[in-house]
Design a protein around this motif. Structure first.
Motif, PDB file in Angstrom:
ATOM      1  N   LEU A 185      51.419   0.197  15.471  1.00 15.96           N
ATOM      2  CA  LEU A 185      50.598  -0.574  14.535  1.00 15.96           C
ATOM      3  C   LEU A 185      49.132  -0.234  14.764  1.00 15.96           C
ATOM      4  N   GLN A 186      48.450   0.209  13.666  1.00 13.45           N
ATOM      5  CA  GLN A 186      47.012   0.481  13.771  1.00 13.45           C
ATOM      6  C   GLN A 186      46.252  -0.709  13.197  1.00 13.45           C
ATOM      7  N   PRO A 187      45.377  -1.329  14.005  1.00 12.28           N
ATOM      8  CA  PRO A 187      44.705  -2.572  13.586  1.00 12.28           C
ATOM      9  C   PRO A 187      43.830  -2.379  12.345  1.00 12.28           C
ATOM     10  N   GLN A 188      43.755  -3.431  11.558  1.00 18.84           N
ATOM     11  CA  GLN A 188      42.841  -3.540  10.425  1.00 18.84           C
ATOM     12  C   GLN A 188      42.041  -4.825  10.622  1.00 18.84           C
ATOM     13  N   VAL A 189      40.707  -4.714  10.381  1.00 13.18           N
ATOM     14  CA  VAL A 189      39.845  -5.871  10.648  1.00 13.18           C
ATOM     15  C   VAL A 189      38.992  -6.189   9.438  1.00 13.18           C
ATOM     16  N   ASP A 190      38.475  -7.416   9.435  1.00 17.23           N
ATOM     17  CA  ASP A 190      37.502  -7.833   8.415  1.00 17.23           C
ATOM     18  C   ASP A 190      36.208  -7.073   8.667  1.00 17.23           C
ATOM     19  N   ALA A 191      35.650  -6.443   7.648  1.00 15.07           N
ATOM     20  CA  ALA A 191      34.464  -5.599   7.825  1.00 15.07           C
ATOM     21  C   ALA A 191      33.253  -6.400   8.284  1.00 15.07           C
ATOM     22  N   ALA A 192      33.158  -7.632   7.870  1.00 18.90           N
ATOM     23  CA  ALA A 192      31.972  -8.420   8.220  1.00 18.90           C
ATOM     24  C   ALA A 192      32.094  -9.040   9.603  1.00 18.90           C
ATOM     25  N   THR A 193      33.283  -9.549   9.963  1.00 23.35           N
ATOM     26  CA  THR A 193      33.426 -10.294  11.218  1.00 23.35           C
ATOM     27  C   THR A 193      34.172  -9.536  12.299  1.00 23.35           C
ATOM     28  N   LEU A 194      34.823  -8.450  11.910  1.00 27.08           N
ATOM     29  CA  LEU A 194      35.680  -7.648  12.809  1.00 27.08           C
ATOM     30  C   LEU A 194      36.876  -8.444  13.335  1.00 27.08           C
ATOM     31  N   ALA A 195      37.219  -9.534  12.669  1.00 28.59           N
ATOM     32  CA  ALA A 195      38.403 -10.307  13.042  1.00 28.59           C
ATOM     33  C   ALA A 195      39.652  -9.596  12.556  1.00 28.59           C
ATOM     34  N   PRO A 196      40.730  -9.573  13.337  1.00 30.17           N
ATOM     35  CA  PRO A 196      41.981  -8.929  12.900  1.00 30.17           C
ATOM     36  C   PRO A 196      42.526  -9.570  11.629  1.00 30.17           C
ATOM     37  N   VAL A 197      42.940  -8.714  10.668  1.00 29.19           N
ATOM     38  CA  VAL A 197      43.550  -9.210   9.428  1.00 29.19           C
ATOM     39  C   VAL A 197      44.964  -8.667   9.244  1.00 29.19           C
ATOM     40  N   GLY A 198      45.324  -7.682  10.059  1.00 33.58           N
ATOM     41  CA  GLY A 198      46.662  -7.090   9.917  1.00 33.58           C
ATOM     42  C   GLY A 198      46.710  -5.713  10.543  1.00 33.58           C
ATOM     43  N   ALA A 199      47.691  -4.935  10.131  1.00 30.68           N
ATOM     44  CA  ALA A 199      47.841  -3.598  10.688  1.00 30.68           C
ATOM     45  C   ALA A 199      48.677  -2.749   9.738  1.00 30.68           C
ATOM     46  N   GLU A 200      48.561  -1.443   9.904  1.00 30.17           N
ATOM     47  CA  GLU A 200      49.418  -0.508   9.164  1.00 30.17           C
ATOM     48  C   GLU A 200      50.495  -0.011  10.116  1.00 30.17           C
ATOM     49  N   ALA A 201      51.772  -0.086   9.663  1.00 26.34           N
ATOM     50  CA  ALA A 201      52.891   0.386  10.476  1.00 26.34           C
ATOM     51  C   ALA A 201      52.980   1.896  10.359  1.00 26.34           C
ATOM     52  N   PHE A 203      27.661   0.745   7.896  1.00 30.18           N
ATOM     53  CA  PHE A 203      27.345   1.116   6.516  1.00 30.18           C
ATOM     54  C   PHE A 203      28.372   0.518   5.557  1.00 30.18           C
ATOM     55  N   LEU A 204      29.632   0.628   5.879  1.00 33.55           N
ATOM     56  CA  LEU A 204      30.687   0.131   5.002  1.00 33.55           C
ATOM     57  C   LEU A 204      30.620  -1.390   4.875  1.00 33.55           C
ATOM     58  N   ALA A 205      30.307  -2.066   5.965  1.00 32.86           N
ATOM     59  CA  ALA A 205      30.175  -3.522   5.893  1.00 32.86           C
ATOM     60  C   ALA A 205      29.022  -3.907   4.997  1.00 32.86           C
ATOM     61  N   ALA A 206      27.950  -3.136   5.077  1.00 35.95           N
ATOM     62  CA  ALA A 206      26.780  -3.437   4.260  1.00 35.95           C
ATOM     63  C   ALA A 206      27.061  -3.199   2.782  1.00 35.95           C
ATOM     64  N   GLU A 207      27.978  -2.268   2.450  1.00 37.38           N
ATOM     65  CA  GLU A 207      28.280  -1.961   1.049  1.00 37.38           C
ATOM     66  C   GLU A 207      29.331  -2.892   0.455  1.00 37.38           C
ATOM     67  N   GLY A 208      29.761  -3.875   1.235  1.00 36.54           N
ATOM     68  CA  GLY A 208      30.681  -4.868   0.692  1.00 36.54           C
ATOM     69  C   GLY A 208      32.146  -4.530   0.838  1.00 36.54           C
ATOM     70  N   VAL A 209      32.468  -3.486   1.658  1.00 31.65           N
ATOM     71  CA  VAL A 209      33.879  -3.184   1.898  1.00 31.65           C
ATOM     72  C   VAL A 209      34.527  -4.373   2.597  1.00 31.65           C
ATOM     73  N   ASP A 210      35.775  -4.688   2.214  1.00 31.37           N
ATOM     74  CA  ASP A 210      36.430  -5.884   2.741  1.00 31.37           C
ATOM     75  C   ASP A 210      37.051  -5.656   4.120  1.00 31.37           C
ATOM     76  N   CYS A 211      37.753  -4.542   4.316  1.00 28.83           N
ATOM     77  CA  CYS A 211      38.479  -4.317   5.566  1.00 28.83           C
ATOM     78  C   CYS A 211      38.280  -2.881   6.038  1.00 28.83           C
ATOM     79  N   LEU A 212      38.470  -2.699   7.353  1.00 28.90           N
ATOM     80  CA  LEU A 212      38.247  -1.391   7.952  1.00 28.90           C
ATOM     81  C   LEU A 212      39.456  -1.008   8.799  1.00 28.90           C
ATOM     82  N   GLN A 213      39.700   0.321   8.883  1.00 25.65           N
ATOM     83  CA  GLN A 213      40.786   0.850   9.709  1.00 25.65           C
ATOM     84  C   GLN A 213      40.369   2.225  10.200  1.00 25.65           C
ATOM     85  N   GLY A 214      40.614   2.523  11.441  1.00 26.60           N
ATOM     86  CA  GLY A 214      40.259   3.821  11.995  1.00 26.60           C
ATOM     87  C   GLY A 214      40.111   3.744  13.492  1.00 26.60           C
ATOM     88  N   HIS A 215      39.875   4.883  14.100  1.00 22.72           N
ATOM     89  CA  HIS A 215      39.773   4.925  15.547  1.00 22.72           C
ATOM     90  C   HIS A 215      38.607   4.101  16.084  1.00 22.72           C
TER      91      HIS A 215
END
Length: 813
Positions: A575-591, A778-790
């Motif tokens: 599972l690769q974590p996905q977080v809220d772009a603004a708060t970095l709180a976990p929102v889920g994951a990709e299997a 940058f992505l958080a500033a542009e209004g992206v909702d969630c982030l995923q990556g290393h």
């Protein structure tokens, strides 16, 4: 099975003796022909298979089980033929056990058959009327008169039609039954009998002066020796008749010449009772011929008398003279019968000869094989051609390819083989029905033949596969031009089933002799090249090269090992974590799927996922991933540490499979997982494959609470305008748009536009491939909702992911 009388085989009406278990006791040739199944008799068939072609034997079995007469109409599987069957109960028809004697007629042509029978009856009546004395023919099986001549009818003052079919004791009077038994008993033993008879008998109602007649009973034997009936001739009593002589000492008063004439008349009864050609010969010269033979050769009976049968058969087909000790055997042969005006037909000749005194007699039965020959030609054509497209089929193509390859090798000439497979043909059948699929295949066949030379060979190889063989000195460039011309022709829209649709082909090319010295090797390598064309995105052309051979072997190895891995539990879900772009709180994951090979260690997904997709292992792997994701969600809920939304990638094959939505619903119920915890990820291409199917399934999934995400957005051909047609919750922007951020202004502008338009459609945006902290900010500033990556978190095993979630919760207090 008891051997039937061979004379049965001369009758045009099918005859069949069946016992109560529907087992045949005797059958004639006409019945065999009527009962022949659509595919012909099975190899090595026995009489027990006689009824195998009937569409429904239940009704027949029910009637045979009852000791009553019956009528039944039967049909044959796969043939437009009906048979009328009349069953007559025979409880004591020695030497047979109790059974039904069945007559079979081809009911599909009843009018023709009735006319034929009337004509035969007329000729038989004519023959009987030639006797100078009253005469009739009686069948011993039922004691009924089958033929009564006009002299007998005139003597009893009744029409012939009123006498035919009646029992003999009815015709001769009430006292006849007991009086006739001694004479009939001798006839059944094969002996002639003479019986004095007073005519008319009291009680017949004829006002005639009584006269004593001699009734002469002459037995009629079949070839098997069994007495079938007798001819009864009535004539004025001779002066030398001794009324006191015992009946058992009576002898026929006819001389040898009269006996021979009557025996020949018995034969002629059957000669005129068949639609097959029959000829009687005396010392090799035709004396009688029936109407069928006369019609075939274009001559009347009078014109045929005195000629030989060999005059109508080509000399090359005439048999050698039979040895004298072979005279009593039946000989069969096939020959061409040539009529007086050159008409030709293939016939089977069955010839039987016998000696009568010093004369050599012969009867020849000729069966017209024209229909059978035409059927054989048709069957050969069907065996060589594909019934749907009319193209040569696989066996025919293989045979021709072998021949052309041998010729090309001998002359040093090249060949080019094109292996054509239609992309996603199954969807046409599934969505539009098989008639549309058949129309597509016929259209493809016409387009292929219409764009090729007459010397090129085109075949349907099976299913949605076609083969094209290009002979002659063609360069690789020319072969590619031909292949692309065929590709363009096939992908043109097709109309079928009331709809317009199109498919694309993938074409693999192998060249002779460099890509294969034999037909099988050439086909194998063209097939490999075709799969390479599919792997490159379909709708293309690929030429075989040797590297593909090693790649194909590697694919087979991976396929085998992957099948084993699935069975032995070598696959893992990370599972690769996905977080809220603004708060970095976990929102889920990709299997994500991982494979831990027992010898090779961790195998990267890029090394086995394409093979799984190509070899249709992706469906069982997809099901495994969904079950693992549901299990993980349930485990998190049970521990009081919800995992958030778990996203699972779907393959097009799995998503479009029958019962997919029901499968997901069953999964949620069995795992006890709420639908909103599961997210299904589809690619852009999957959304565009079949709009009605995709829309319907996504709405049904949404009704289960499941979230829908579009994966790798921006790499396909869709637009945000398309997305409004679907119930999409999340847009996953591919890493290609992120790698140059935040420094590349064009990438930044594209991302900004995507985010704004997605939000206008109330669709959340997740960006994949976030590798740096600068990109994250940058992505958080542009209004992206969630982030995923290393930069957010690498893929983790389930225990590690649960620990990561728990650690974040503790950190946030």
């Amino acid at each position: 099975m008891a051997r039937p009388d061979p004379l049965w085989d001369l009758l045009p009406v099918g005859l069949l003796r069946l016992n109560a278990a529907a087992e045949p006791l005797a059958v004639n040739a006409a019945a065999r022909r009527l009962l022949m199944p659509a595919g012909g008799w099975p190899t090595g068939w026995g009489e027990e298979a006689l009824l195998c072609g009937l569409a429904d034997t239940r009704a027949l079995a029910q009637r045979l089980a009852r000791p009553h007469d019956f009528s039944l109409r039967l049909s044959l599987e796969g043939l437009p033929r009906c048979i009328d069957l009349q069953g007559q109960w025979r409880p004591d028809d020695a030497p047979w056990p109790a059974h039904h004697l069945c007559t079979l007629c081809d009911a599909s042509d009843e009018t023709r058959l009735q006319l034929q029978l009337r004509e035969q009856a007329s000729r038989l009546q004519w023959l009987a009327d030639q006797f100078g004395e009253p005469a009739l023919y009686v069948e011993l099986d039922d004691g009924r008169c089958r033929v009564v001549n006009r002299r007998w009818a005139h003597a009893v003052r009744r029409p012939v039609d009123a006498l035919v079919g009646r029992r003999l004791d009815d015709l001769l009077g009430a006292a006849a039954q007991a009086a006739l038994q001694p004479a009939l008993a001798r006839v059944r033993q094969g002996e002639a009998a003479l019986l004095p008879w007073t005519f008319p008998v009291a009680g017949t109602g004829l006002a005639l002066a009584p006269v004593v007649l001699d009734l002469e009973f002459i037995p009629h034997r079949g070839d098997g020796g069994r007495v079938q009936g007798c001819l009864i001739v009535a004539r004025a009593r001779g002066a030398d008749f001794d009324a006191t002589r015992p009946l058992t000492d009576a002898a026929p008063r006819r001389d040898a010449e009269r006996t021979a004439a009557l025996e020949e008349a018995g034969w002629l009864r059957f000669v005129q009772a068949t639609s097959e050609g029959l000829v009687l010969l005396r010392d090799g010269v035709i004396t009688e011929a029936n109407r069928a033979f006369c019609r075939w050769v274009g001559l009347s009976p009078q014109e045929l008398r005195g000629r030989t049968l060999d005059e109508f058969v080509p000399e090359s087909q005439q048999p050698d003279p039979a040895p004298s000790d072979d005279v009593a055997l039946e000989h069969r042969r096939e020959a061409t019968l040539v009529g007086e005006h050159g008409e030709r037909r293939v016939v089977e000749l069955r010839e039987r000869a016998w000696l009568q005194g010093e004369e050599a007699l012969q009867m020849t039965v000729l069966r017209d094989l024209s229909a059978e020959v035409a059927a054989q030609v048709h069957i050969r054509r069907l065996s060589d051609q594909d019934s749907l497209t009319g193209l040569p089929n696989r066996p025919t193509f293989m045979k021709r390819l072998d021949e052309l390859a041998a010729e090309a090798a001998a002359e040093g000439l090249p060949l080019a083989l094109l292996f054509i497979d239609l992309d996603h043909f199954k969807r046409v059948n599934d969505l539009l029905g098989h008639p549309a699929g058949d129309a597509l295949l016929r259209t493809v066949a016409l387009r292929l033949t219409g764009h090729l030379r007459s010397t090129d060979l085109v075949a349907r190889f099976g299913g949605d596969e076609f083969m094209v063989l290009l002979p002659g000195r063609l360069s690789a460039r020319h072969v590619e031009e031909v292949a692309r011309k065929l590709l363009a022709a096939i992908e043109q829209p097709v109309e079928g089933g009331g709809q317009v649709f199109q498919v694309t082909p993938s074409i693999g090319v192998a060249l002779f002799p460099q890509d294969g010295a034999t037909a099988s090797e050439l086909i194998k390598n063209a097939d490999t090249a075709m799969y390479a064309a599919k792997a490159r995105g379909r709708a293309g052309v690929a030429f075989y090269d040797r590297a593909m051979g090693s790649q194909a072997q590697q694919v087979l190895l991976i396929e085998s090992q992957l099948t084993q891995a699935l069975a032995q539990g070598e696959l893992r879900m990370h599972l690769q974590p996905q977080v809220d772009a603004a708060t970095l709180a976990p929102v889920g994951a990709e299997a994500l799927i991982r494979w831990r090979h027992p010898l090779r260690g961790w195998v990267p997904p890029d090394a086995f996922v394409p093979v799984a997709e190509q070899q249709r292992l992706i469906v069982p792997i997809g099901r495994w991933m969904l079950h693992e994701a549901a299990r993980a969600i349930r485990q998190g809920l049970d521990r009081g540490a919800p995992l958030g939304v778990i996203g699972v990638n779907l393959s097009a094959t799995h998503f479009e499979s029958d019962g997919f939505v029901e499968e997901i619903e069953r999964l949620l119920q069995e795992a006890g997982v709420p639908g909103h915890c599961l997210e299904l990820e589809l690619t852009e291409r999957m959304l565009l494959e079949d709009l009605p199917l995709v829309q319907g399934r996504l709405h049904r999934l949404r009704a289960l609470g499941i979230r829908i995400a579009v994966d790798d957005f921006g790499t396909g051909y869709s637009s945000l305008g398309h997305l409004k047609q679907f119930p999409v919750d999340k847009l996953k922007i591919d890493r290609l748009f992120v790698k140059d951020l935040p420094d590349n202004p064009e990438s930044a502008a594209i991302l900004r536009a995507l985010v704004q338009m997605a939000h206008s459609l109330k669709i959340a945006v997740l960006v994949e491939g976030v590798e740096t902290d600068a990109q994250r900010r940058f992505l958080a500033a542009e209004g992206v909702d969630c982030l995923q990556g290393h930069a957010i978190g690498r893929p983790l095993s389930l225990p590690d992911y649960l620990g990561w979630v728990e650690l974040d919760r503790q950190r946030r207090g």
